[in-house]
Structures are given as C-alpha cells and as structure tokens.
Design a protein around this motif. Structure first.
Motif, PDB file in Angstrom:
ATOM      1  N   PRO A   1       0.827  -1.215   0.000  1.00 45.98           N
ATOM      2  CA  PRO A   1       0.000   0.000   0.000  1.00 45.98           C
ATOM      3  C   PRO A   1       0.859   1.264   0.000  1.00 45.98           C
ATOM      4  CG  PRO A   1      -0.858  -1.597   1.570  1.00 45.98           C
ATOM      5  CD  PRO A   1       0.460  -2.129   1.103  1.00 45.98           C
ATOM      6  N   GLY A   2       0.446   2.230  -0.818  1.00 43.90           N
ATOM      7  CA  GLY A   2       1.154   3.499  -0.903  1.00 43.90           C
ATOM      8  C   GLY A   2       2.278   3.532  -1.912  1.00 43.90           C
ATOM      9  N   SER A   3       2.543   2.399  -2.582  1.00 45.18           N
ATOM     10  CA  SER A   3       3.667   2.349  -3.525  1.00 45.18           C
ATOM     11  C   SER A   3       3.231   2.383  -4.985  1.00 45.18           C
ATOM     12  CB  SER A   3       4.490   1.078  -3.283  1.00 45.18           C
ATOM     13  OG  SER A   3       3.748  -0.089  -3.636  1.00 45.18           O
ATOM     14  N   LEU A   4       1.922   2.329  -5.253  1.00 44.96           N
ATOM     15  CA  LEU A   4       1.437   2.217  -6.628  1.00 44.96           C
ATOM     16  C   LEU A   4       1.403   3.578  -7.319  1.00 44.96           C
ATOM     17  CD1 LEU A   4       0.266   0.324  -8.794  1.00 44.96           C
ATOM     18  CD2 LEU A   4      -2.003   0.818  -7.876  1.00 44.96           C
TER      19      LEU A   4
ATOM     20  N   LEU B   1      -1.561   8.934 -11.211  1.00 47.10           N
ATOM     21  CA  LEU B   1      -2.409   8.419 -10.135  1.00 47.10           C
ATOM     22  C   LEU B   1      -1.526   7.763  -9.079  1.00 47.10           C
ATOM     23  CD1 LEU B   1      -5.331   6.626 -12.059  1.00 47.10           C
ATOM     24  CD2 LEU B   1      -5.288   8.955 -11.162  1.00 47.10           C
ATOM     25  N   ARG B   2      -1.914   7.942  -7.815  1.00 45.53           N
ATOM     26  CA  ARG B   2      -1.209   7.282  -6.713  1.00 45.53           C
ATOM     27  C   ARG B   2      -2.223   6.871  -5.648  1.00 45.53           C
ATOM     28  NH1 ARG B   2       4.352   7.613  -6.927  1.00 45.53           N
ATOM     29  NH2 ARG B   2       4.324   6.581  -4.898  1.00 45.53           N
ATOM     30  N   ASP B   3      -1.874   5.844  -4.890  1.00 46.18           N
ATOM     31  CA  ASP B   3      -2.726   5.414  -3.769  1.00 46.18           C
ATOM     32  C   ASP B   3      -2.178   6.007  -2.473  1.00 46.18           C
ATOM     33  OD1 ASP B   3      -0.433   3.798  -3.945  1.00 46.18           O
ATOM     34  OD2 ASP B   3      -1.394   2.184  -2.823  1.00 46.18           O
ATOM     35  N   ASN B   4      -2.203   7.313  -2.382  1.00 53.64           N
ATOM     36  CA  ASN B   4      -1.587   8.010  -1.256  1.00 53.64           C
ATOM     37  C   ASN B   4      -2.238   7.693   0.084  1.00 53.64           C
ATOM     38  OD1 ASN B   4       0.303   9.260  -2.864  1.00 53.64           O
ATOM     39  ND2 ASN B   4      -0.897  11.117  -3.168  1.00 53.64           N
ATOM     40  N   LYS B   5      -3.506   7.338   0.070  1.00 57.27           N
ATOM     41  CA  LYS B   5      -4.207   7.087   1.332  1.00 57.27           C
ATOM     42  C   LYS B   5      -4.034   5.656   1.832  1.00 57.27           C
ATOM     43  CE  LYS B   5      -7.780  10.628   0.695  1.00 57.27           C
ATOM     44  NZ  LYS B   5      -9.241  10.900   0.655  1.00 57.27           N
ATOM     45  N   HIS B   6      -3.343   4.831   1.078  1.00 60.65           N
ATOM     46  CA  HIS B   6      -3.073   3.436   1.462  1.00 60.65           C
ATOM     47  C   HIS B   6      -4.363   2.628   1.636  1.00 60.65           C
ATOM     48  CE1 HIS B   6       1.279   4.171   3.032  1.00 60.65           C
ATOM     49  NE2 HIS B   6       0.917   5.140   2.218  1.00 60.65           N
ATOM     50  N   ASN B   7      -5.454   3.071   1.049  1.00 55.71           N
ATOM     51  CA  ASN B   7      -6.727   2.362   1.201  1.00 55.71           C
ATOM     52  C   ASN B   7      -7.243   1.801  -0.117  1.00 55.71           C
ATOM     53  OD1 ASN B   7      -7.424   4.703  -0.108  1.00 55.71           O
ATOM     54  ND2 ASN B   7      -9.047   5.310   1.328  1.00 55.71           N
TER      55      ASN B   7
ATOM     56  N   LEU C   1      -6.848  -3.535  -5.879  1.00 54.32           N
ATOM     57  CA  LEU C   1      -7.024  -4.632  -4.931  1.00 54.32           C
ATOM     58  C   LEU C   1      -5.633  -5.176  -4.624  1.00 54.32           C
ATOM     59  CD1 LEU C   1     -10.102  -6.407  -6.570  1.00 54.32           C
ATOM     60  CD2 LEU C   1     -10.073  -4.543  -4.904  1.00 54.32           C
ATOM     61  N   TYR C   2      -5.116  -4.847  -3.450  1.00 51.33           N
ATOM     62  CA  TYR C   2      -3.718  -5.135  -3.128  1.00 51.33           C
ATOM     63  C   TYR C   2      -3.406  -6.630  -3.149  1.00 51.33           C
ATOM     64  CZ  TYR C   2      -3.477  -0.271  -1.539  1.00 51.33           C
ATOM     65  OH  TYR C   2      -3.505   1.093  -1.475  1.00 51.33           O
TER      66      TYR C   2
ATOM     67  N   LEU D   1       3.679   1.999 -15.151  1.00 50.36           N
ATOM     68  CA  LEU D   1       3.055   1.408 -13.966  1.00 50.36           C
ATOM     69  C   LEU D   1       4.168   0.928 -13.044  1.00 50.36           C
ATOM     70  CD1 LEU D   1       0.717   0.126 -12.309  1.00 50.36           C
ATOM     71  CD2 LEU D   1       0.901  -1.873 -13.807  1.00 50.36           C
ATOM     72  N   SER D   2       4.191   1.428 -11.823  1.00 51.60           N
ATOM     73  CA  SER D   2       5.236   1.028 -10.875  1.00 51.60           C
ATOM     74  C   SER D   2       4.617   0.776  -9.504  1.00 51.60           C
ATOM     75  CB  SER D   2       6.330   2.102 -10.777  1.00 51.60           C
ATOM     76  OG  SER D   2       5.797   3.318 -10.283  1.00 51.60           O
ATOM     77  N   PHE D   3       5.189  -0.182  -8.785  1.00 53.11           N
ATOM     78  CA  PHE D   3       4.717  -0.515  -7.440  1.00 53.11           C
ATOM     79  C   PHE D   3       5.780  -1.365  -6.758  1.00 53.11           C
ATOM     80  CE2 PHE D   3       3.135  -3.707 -10.380  1.00 53.11           C
ATOM     81  CZ  PHE D   3       3.565  -4.882  -9.796  1.00 53.11           C
ATOM     82  N   GLN D   4       5.586  -1.583  -5.474  1.00 57.65           N
ATOM     83  CA  GLN D   4       6.442  -2.471  -4.700  1.00 57.65           C
ATOM     84  C   GLN D   4       5.612  -3.646  -4.210  1.00 57.65           C
ATOM     85  OE1 GLN D   4       8.448  -0.379  -1.547  1.00 57.65           O
ATOM     86  NE2 GLN D   4       9.233   1.220  -2.903  1.00 57.65           N
ATOM     87  N   GLY D   5       6.215  -4.826  -4.224  1.00 55.13           N
ATOM     88  CA  GLY D   5       5.530  -6.017  -3.746  1.00 55.13           C
ATOM     89  C   GLY D   5       5.983  -6.394  -2.346  1.00 55.13           C
TER      90      GLY D   5
END
Length: 234
Positions: free
Chosen positions: A10-13, A27-33, A57-58, A121-125
């Motif tokens: 959460p928060g890395s997308l 776009l970012r998922d800044n709220k971690h929700n 959907l994490y 598209l970038s994120f952390q797993g």
C-alpha cells in the motif's frame, strides 16, 4: 504472484500517462486504502487533481480504472480505427495485448498519433517468509580456543616424539599474544582472546546442519559474554 509476491505494498502504486514524452497525469494510492487519486495533471487535466480515478485490490493484484475525464485535448483512436476519443484513465495501457496497435489493418494504414501515448506502472511487492530465530551464547571463560594455525606462536616444535609406536605433540606449545599495546614497539601482557568469525549449527545428534558466517570477526576476550542472533528462512 511472480510480479508482486504476496500483495502490492500500500502506498507504492503509481500510474503515469505520457503524451509525446511529457507527463500528462499521474495516479497514486496516497491514502493506502486502495483509492487511486490523481495527484498531478497538465493544464488540461489539473482541474481533476485529487479526484478518484479507480481502485486497486492489493492482495489480488487487480487495478480497476473508472476515471473518464479528458487528460489531453487531442483525440486519439484508442479503441478502434473508426472512432477517436480524448485520452482518459479508462484507456490507460491501450495497446497492451488488447489488439489495438499503431496500425489500422494488415495493409499498414496508421493510427496517426497513437504512438505518442506511453504509460508507466510502478509498485512495490511484499512477500511473507517464515523465519526461524535462534540465539547462541559465547559465555565468559568459554569459546576461548581457535583452530586457526596462527593461534599458536610461530616457529614452535609441533611434535615432542614420533616413532612407529608413539606420536606425542609438544605439550609446551605457546599461544601467540595478539593483545594490542598502547605503546610503540612494546608487547602487551598476554590475554587469552579469539576472533569469532563463524557459528556452527548442530542438531540434537551433534550433526552439523549449517554454518553462519559473520560479516566481520568479533573479538572476544576471556572475561566477556556474547550472544549471537541467527535468522534462518524456512
């Protein structure tokens, strides 16, 4: 998943839309929700900053985009060659395995400025790993001998007697004094000390099952206690 492990962190997308090499919006998922919020946009899209354009959907690794506002005034054939539309978040990733390409048909008729769009598209797993934690103790007065050949004073006789019937080592061999002195060209008083560089792991039957190597050897004097923490991924 081989892409994100157990879940997306959460928060890395981050989703970025580029047009002719310039960033149009992000776009970012800044709220971690799970809400994907537009955090930046060009002059045409900045009115929609802080708007939710989709969800992630994490655990499942799915991204659902619903943002249908215009990101760029120029129309582009994003779905089929007969119709064009302004870039929108619902078209993010167009051309990635959906049959849409820069060519209209096999004859090679082009889609014009379709190739001007690019996406990031970038994120952390995250991955969950079972870990066994163990503690081993080198207590005071213990672990004060070394099998390193340099542990003994150089140049001594190794054997006292050797024959076809008897082999006897020299019982008076001396340990090398490696204690540091504060004075130049002066040998400090002898101290029994060793450098611990590896820790061996044994099972209940004294079978060696593993060796843990320290990144840097640890100096242990005879009056010191040490505890080493070992972690093993299982």
């Amino acid at each position: 998943s081989i892409f994100f492990g157990s879940s997306i962190k959460p928060g890395s997308l981050s989703l970025k839309w580029y047009f002719t090499g310039s960033l149009v919006a992000e776009l970012r998922d800044n709220k971690h929700n799970g809400e994907l919020i537009q955090v930046s946009g060009n002059a045409h899209a900045e009115d929609y900053n802080n708007n939710v354009a989709g969800v992630v959907l994490y655990d499942e690794g799915f991204i659902l985009l619903t943002g249908s506002w215009d990101l760029q005034p120029e129309e582009i054939p994003m779905t089929n060659p007969s119709s064009s539309d302004n870039p929108k978040w619902i078209y993010f990733g167009a051309g990635a395995g959906d049959g849409v390409s820069q060519f209209d048909d096999a004859s090679g008729n082009g889609r014009g400025n379709f190739v001007s769009c690019s996406f990031n598209l970038s994120f952390q797993g995250t991955s969950e790993t079972q870990v066994m934690t163990m503690f081993t103790h080198a207590r005071r007065g213990e672990a004060n001998f070394s099998n390193n050949p340099t542990y003994q004073l150089y140049g001594q006789r190794k054997m006292k007697l050797s024959s076809s019937h008897v082999y006897e080592e020299n019982p008076e061999k001396l340990i090398a004094n490696v204690a540091s002195s504060s004075f130049s060209n002066h040998s400090a008083s002898f101290k029994r000390q060793v450098y611990i560089s590896r820790v061996a792991l044994y099972d209940d039957k004294k079978n060696l099952i593993g060796i843990a190597t320290l990144s840097n050897p640890v100096l242990k004097e005879e009056d010191q206690d040490y505890t080493f923490k070992l972690k093993l991924d299982i």
